[in-house]
Structure formats: structure tokens, C-alpha cells
Write a protein that holds these residues in place. Structure first.
Motif: not given
Length: 500
Positions: A395-408, A473-478
Motif C-alpha cells: 500500500x502506498x499509504x504505508x510508505x506515506x506514513x514513513x514520509x510523514x514521520x520523517x517530515x515531522x 526503517x530508513x525513514x525512522x532514522x532522521x
């Protein structure tokens, strides 16, 4: 002249992604933000696509945010209007509606290096300013008319799938559908029920798998509402089921061959005529193009009032379509299910970064960003569904969730540290994209077929070459060290702004 109001964050687009960004910012304590939406209501692509049969081809439990569960999905694969209502409900539930400025279309962004502020230009000439910007207009915001000779000469009725004409009566009409992709396989079965005759013009057959759809039992809705953990378990089961399919869809493995055999078995069961089966058999590996999910497309093609045409279109004429075999097809209406302008070279408007650099020029050969979300030279700008973030199996929204957390994480860092700007380092971005492109060479998307995933010269700026779990995993690592952090007003002896 710069407006006096400078928002902490500005979000472009009020679809699934933009509303999700608003919710996540509120959760993080960022209250000073605005959302610009060109339409008069929320919903994005699910607001715009209202063609007959429009529905998601990802199960509803997975095509939704984990932090905004909906226990009352009517079906396993929900129709477009229900998904749009869910987005509207999200907007109301989290009080995002008051932050949206409707009827405001963005047509340019420009960064001021001296102030660390983005100026957002709109078609109404009003300008908005913000310290950070989230680009949440989605990967498919604009539809695309095909480049067919004689397109403007046709005198009958034309409809694009993304701008459906609900006033047109198909009864007694001879209709053509150009395209056999994800929208077409939903439209054709519905048109066959209404029109006198439907001709489907196919350029390339796709892999079609049955859609295991059905209405959601009331007992399941009650259980999901009372025990959310059960719904989460169901969602996780769907997630891991889709995640496993990456081993067949993303890379060419023995499982890819199994998917091909399953697809051909579905075709044999559904289509009795050997010649029609031959016309509908793909000549590329599963996964190279988007997989099609439908249980009623093949039956529709075999109805007495439907015919598949696989001769190439030579030209359109005042009365219809002329194919390369010399046949002129007289038509009352042509439906174009020909897809979208995917903006592989950036947004459809000018984005100006540090030193006057142009994003459209830098991305002319194909978009590149760090972790799909930040581009060097365009600080404090966060792309949602950016370069190489597309999933081929989940699902695209699974990826979007990671992007949202990274952006925040990035936005709150800028605001908390009161930074003028945060700009990803060029060497970090280059190294990341070299790795992405190297990994892409081993995927099915690069195995020889033509798809909207690729630019005209074959550069893949769309897809992520891995599992969803790897992407998350990569999006959790800011990593703060991956960026140049510039403080307000601090200068070195050489006059350059200092790095924090």
C-alpha cells in the motif's frame, strides 16, 4: 513584497497525504500551519476520480492510515466515494478543516536564503509564506490526454477517466475505451452494462489477477469497532501478505514465474476463445508494469456488445478512430483511460531554491532526492510520494506514513532549534541515489517493458527497490548530520552563514 504572516509550515494539497500531514503536525505540537487546496473540497485523487467502477485495488484495511482506523469499510476493496468520505471524516475528526484554504492553486515556490522563508505563489496572485513546506499534492494530481494524431479533429463526445461526465447518457451509444490499465479494467465492465457497443483499444495487455472482493460482514464491523486490536491484526496480516509478494513483483525470482503461471491460469479459466487469450497474454514479466486487479474485466470483454481491438491507432478522425489495418471505427463517444502526468521531473510549476537554482532544470533528466523526501539546494522543503518512493507490491499509504514521520522530525528540528534552514548535503544525496539506482538495475521494472515508472530515456525516478519494511526503517532514522544546519544571523569571518 513579503506578507507579514509567516506560517511555521505550509502544506500543498488536501488529499490523503495532506490531511495526514496536518494530523501528524498537530500530534507533534506544530499548530501554526495552513493547507492550500486548489479544489473546493478535500479528497485528492479520490475526489476527482468518479468514473463508473472507481475503487481501490489495495484492500481497504491496508489503504488507510494506521493512526486513523475505519472500522466500517463496506467492502474488502472500497469504492472511490467511500474512500473520499473517509478522508472527509478524518478532516472533521481532527479539526483540520479550519486550516484549509480552498480554491487556492499553487503555481510557484521560491526560497529566500536571507530569511529562510518559502514564498508560495498562487493563481489568484495571493502569496503565502512559511518556514517549511510539505509537498503533498500526490503522485497523480493531473490527468494526461494521449498524443494521438488527429485528437482535436474528432467531433464526437470525449471523456477522460479523471474528469468523468456524469451527464452523458451512454444508452444506445457506440463507445470506445482507449487504454487497458488500472482505470480501464474498472470502467469497461460498467460501460458494457450501459452502452449499445463498446470497443476497447489495447496497446499492450497487462497481467490481470482476480479481485477477491466482498461486502464486510456487520459482525466484523462491530468487532473492529469494539476491539481495535483485532482490526490491527487483520491489517498486519494483509501487510505481511503483500510484503511477501515483493519477492515476486520487485525482483525476478522463481516466484515471479509462479505469478505468471497464476495469471495465465486465471486468463485460461476466464477466457474461452484461444485468439482472445492470445491477444490478452502479456509479453513481459509480472511486476514490470502495474499489476491489474479485476474479476469482471475478462468477462466484460466477452460480452456480445464488446470487442477488443489490438491494432494500433493510426489516427483519430471526425467520426471516430482509424486503426493501422485501415478500418475506421465510427463512434459516438471516446473514453480516454490513458493515465496521468506523473511529473517525473518535478512539480508542474517552478520551484526556485538556493541561489536561484531551478528544480525543473535539475530534475530534467529524472528526479532525485534523499530518502525521496529532501532535495539538496531546496532547504526546509519536504516531498511526499517523492522520487523513488513508489511501491510495487504494498500500500502506498504505508510508505506515506514513513514520509510523514520523517517530515515531522525535520520540521520540528527546524522549529525547535530555531534554524534558518536545514539542507541535505550534496554528497549524502548523491551517495544515496547511486545506491538506489544500482539496486534498481536488478528489479523487474528495469527488465525491458515500457511503463510510466520510467522517463523517456529509461531513468527510474518512481519506484523504491526494496521491501516496505526497508523503506520504513530508513525513514525512522532522521540523521541531523546528513544536513547542513544554518542558524539565524550567525556569520563566519568570510561572510558565509555558519553551519550548526
Amino acid at each position: 513584497m513579503m506578507p507579514t504572516d509567516i506560517y511555521d509550515t505550509l502544506i500543498v494539497g488536501a488529499g490523503f497525504t495532506g490531511i495526514g500531514a496536518g494530523i501528524k503536525l498537530c500530534e507533534a505540537g506544530v499548530d501554526d500551519f495552513v493547507i492550500l487546496e486548489r479544489s473546493d473540497r478535500v479528497g485528492g485523487t479520490w475526489r476527482d476520480n468518479t468514473y463508473p467502477g472507481a475503487a481501490c485495488d489495495v484492500p481497504s484495511l491496508l489503504y488507510s492510515y494506521s493512526f486513523v482506523k475505519n472500522s466500517s469499510w463496506s467492502r474488502a476493496y472500497s469504492p472511490a466515494d467511500e474512500i473520499c468520505r473517509h478522508i472527509e471524516d478524518m478532516t472533521e475528526e481532527f479539526d483540520i478543516i479550519r486550516r484549509i484554504r480552498f480554491g487556492v492553486e499553487v503555481n510557484g515556490l521560491e526560497f529566500d536564503e536571507k530569511t529562510g522563508v518559502w514564498t508560495v505563489k498562487t493563481t489568484g496572485r495571493k502569496r503565502f509564506c512559511a518556514r517549511t513546506v510539505v509537498m503533498a499534492s500526490g503522485p497523480l494530481p493531473d490527468h494526461k490526454w494521449p498524443e494521438i494524431r488527429g485528437l482535436d479533429t474528432y467531433e464526437g463526445h470525449k471523456i477522460h477517466s479523471a474528469q468523468w461526465d456524469h451527464d452523458y447518457d451512454f444508452s444506445g451509444k457506440r463507445v470506445a475505451v482507449i487504454g487497458t490499465g488500472a482505470s480501464a479494467v474498472q470502467i469497461v465492465p460498467e460501460l458494457v452494462k450501459q452502452a449499445e457497443f463498446v470497443k476497447v483499444f489495447q496497446r499492450t495487455p497487462g497481467w490481470v489477477m482476480p479481485r477477491l472482493d466482498g461486502s464486510t460482514p456487520e459482525a466484523a464491523k462491530v468487532l473492529f469497532a469494539k476491539v481495535p486490536a483485532v482490526q490491527e491484526l487483520a491489517r498486519q496480516a494483509l501487510f505481511w501478505g503483500h510484503e511477501i509478494t515483493a519477492t515476486a513483483m520487485v525482483w525476478d525470482t522463481p516466484l515471479t514465474g509462479l505469478v505468471a503461471r497464476l495469471g495465465k491460469a486465471h486468463l485460461r479459466r476466464a477466457v474461452k476463445d484461444p485468439w482472445l487469450r492470445r491477444q490478452l497474454t502479456p509479453d513481459f514479466r509480472p511486476g514490470c508494469k502495474r499489476m491489474l486487479i479485476s474479476s469482471d474485466y475478462y468477462p466484460a470483454l466477452q460480452m456480445d456488445n464488446c470487442k477488443l481491438i489490438d491494432w494500433p491507432i493510426a489516427t483519430m478522425s471526425p467520426v471516430g478512430i482509424r486503426t493501422s489495418d485501415g478500418v475506421e471505427h465510427h463512434l459516438d463517444c471516446i473514453v480516454f483511460a490513458t493515465g496521468y502526468d506523473v511529473h517525473l521531473t518535478g512539480p508542474p510549476y517552478e520551484v526556485t531554491g538556493l541561489g536561484g537554482r531551478s528544480l525543473s532544470q535539475e530534475w530534467a533528466a529524472g528526479a532525485q532526492a534523499y530518502k525521496s523526501i529532501n532535495a539538496h539546494g531546496y532547504p526546509n522543503l519536504f516531498f511526499m510520494t517523492g522520487p523513488n518512493s513508489g511501491p510495487g507490491h504494498n500500500s502506498l499509504l504505508v510508505y506515506v506514513e514513513g514520509q510523514l514521520d520523517y517530515a515531522v522530525s525535520g520540521i520540528t528540528t527546524i522549529l525547535r532549534e530555531n534554524l534558518k534552514y536545514l539542507d541535505v548535503r550534496q554528497d549524502v544525496q548523491t551517495r544515496y541515489n547511486e545506491g538506489i539506482q544500482k539496486r534498481l538495475t536488478k528489479t523487474t521494472w528495469m527488465s525491458g517493458c515500457s511503463s510510466w515508472y520510467l522517463t523517456a530515456d529509461g531513468f527510474n525516478a518512481s519506484m523504491y527497490p526494496g521491501f516496505a519494511t526497508q523503506y520504513l526503517r530508513q525513514m525512522r532514522d532522521f540523521r541531523f548530520g546528513d544536513y547542513v544546519a544554518v542558524e539565524h544571523g550567525v556569520r563566519t569571518a568570510g561572510g558565509a552563514l555558519s553551519s550548526a
